[in-house]
Enzyme design. Sequence first.
Site, PDB file in Angstrom:
ATOM      1  N   GLY A   1      51.780  43.911  41.035  1.00 18.88           N
ATOM      2  CA  GLY A   1      52.711  44.615  41.919  1.00 18.88           C
ATOM      3  C   GLY A   1      53.357  45.845  41.310  1.00 18.88           C
TER       4      GLY A   1
ATOM      5  N   GLU B   1      45.329  36.274  37.362  1.00 15.61           N
ATOM      6  CA  GLU B   1      46.303  37.319  37.661  1.00 15.61           C
ATOM      7  C   GLU B   1      47.569  37.052  36.850  1.00 15.61           C
ATOM      8  OE1 GLU B   1      45.478  39.192  41.753  1.00 15.61           O
ATOM      9  OE2 GLU B   1      46.593  37.379  42.156  1.00 15.61           O
TER      10      GLU B   1
ATOM     11  N   HIS C   1      48.549  32.037  44.728  1.00 17.93           N
ATOM     12  CA  HIS C   1      48.928  33.401  44.333  1.00 17.93           C
ATOM     13  C   HIS C   1      50.302  33.348  43.654  1.00 17.93           C
ATOM     14  CE1 HIS C   1      50.218  37.572  44.544  1.00 17.93           C
ATOM     15  NE2 HIS C   1      48.918  37.851  44.525  1.00 17.93           N
TER      16      HIS C   1
HETATM   17  P1  13P Z   1      48.358  44.699  42.668  1.00 21.43           P
HETATM   18  O1  13P Z   1      46.929  45.161  42.453  1.00 21.43           O
HETATM   19  O2  13P Z   1      49.074  45.529  43.678  1.00 21.43           O
HETATM   20  O3  13P Z   1      49.084  44.578  41.358  1.00 21.43           O
HETATM   21  O4  13P Z   1      48.279  43.232  43.308  1.00 21.43           O
HETATM   22  C1  13P Z   1      47.367  42.307  42.794  1.00 21.43           C
HETATM   23  C2  13P Z   1      47.418  41.060  43.568  1.00 21.43           C
HETATM   24  O5  13P Z   1      48.454  40.432  43.705  1.00 21.43           O
HETATM   25  C3  13P Z   1      46.173  40.578  44.191  1.00 21.43           C
HETATM   26  O6  13P Z   1      46.336  39.296  44.677  1.00 21.43           O
END
Ligand code: 13P
Length: 260
Positions: free
Chosen positions: A177, A171, A99
Amino acid sequence: MKAGKLYFGSNLKMYKGVADTAAYLTELQRLTADLNREGIELFILPSYTALPEAARVTDQSLVRLGAQNMGWEEEGQFTGEISCRMLRELGIGMVMAGHSERRHVFRETDEDEQRKVRCALDHGMIPLLCVGETAEDKRYGISREVLTMQLKIGLYGVSREEAPRVRVAYEPVWSIGVNGTPAEPAYAETMHAAIKEVLRGMFGEAGSRIPVLYGGSVNPGNARELIALPSVDGLYVGRAAWQADKFNILIRDALAACGR
Ligand code: 13P
């Protein structure tokens, strides 16, 4: 109608304690019980301390449970780490590696993620490898190169037979975030297609069976458009999934956008 299995998952990060996690999972299972699990998979990654209670209250044929991180050895002098064997003992069969918060806040490397993926596969677990470029990478025009490197190192040593057990989440770091901006659908599609090309290059036909999920500021306003993209196999959601009723609506909207 969009073919193939669709994946909806949430990473609960470091927010919910034991009681909140149990209440959330109980509610999510109740709300989504009628959704046919042949066509979709739901998964939730709680905090370590909530995992035993999560496993107790969850029917994992409805909602699969995973861990947010893992030490890559079975046991040993690794203070503060949780091993694959400890997770298996709790009935946890999925684990995330890489992550962006692990990579950027805790300075983990592609080699670290590779060891976790290897350990997960060796112990019959499903590894969910997260990849994504930073805003700087994107500005320099090296997003594809960065993704290729993260995939080639992170999945190094994975065999063609093992490949279909792997999952990938794209991601982009700049999209995650409270300060993130969601990726434009056209951009997400381009990057997903690039990831799938790398996976096919590494594993042949088996590579095209690896689901690639989009994550980063998925919300009720963009979920439909993102899930409908041809190279997106699922949504990996943070904030917008942390209330079971809201996640349930988001999932149903996304399914409707795929003609389900
Ligand atoms: P958000 O959807 O809050 O941006 O977070 C995504 C995430 O980090 C999933 O692992």
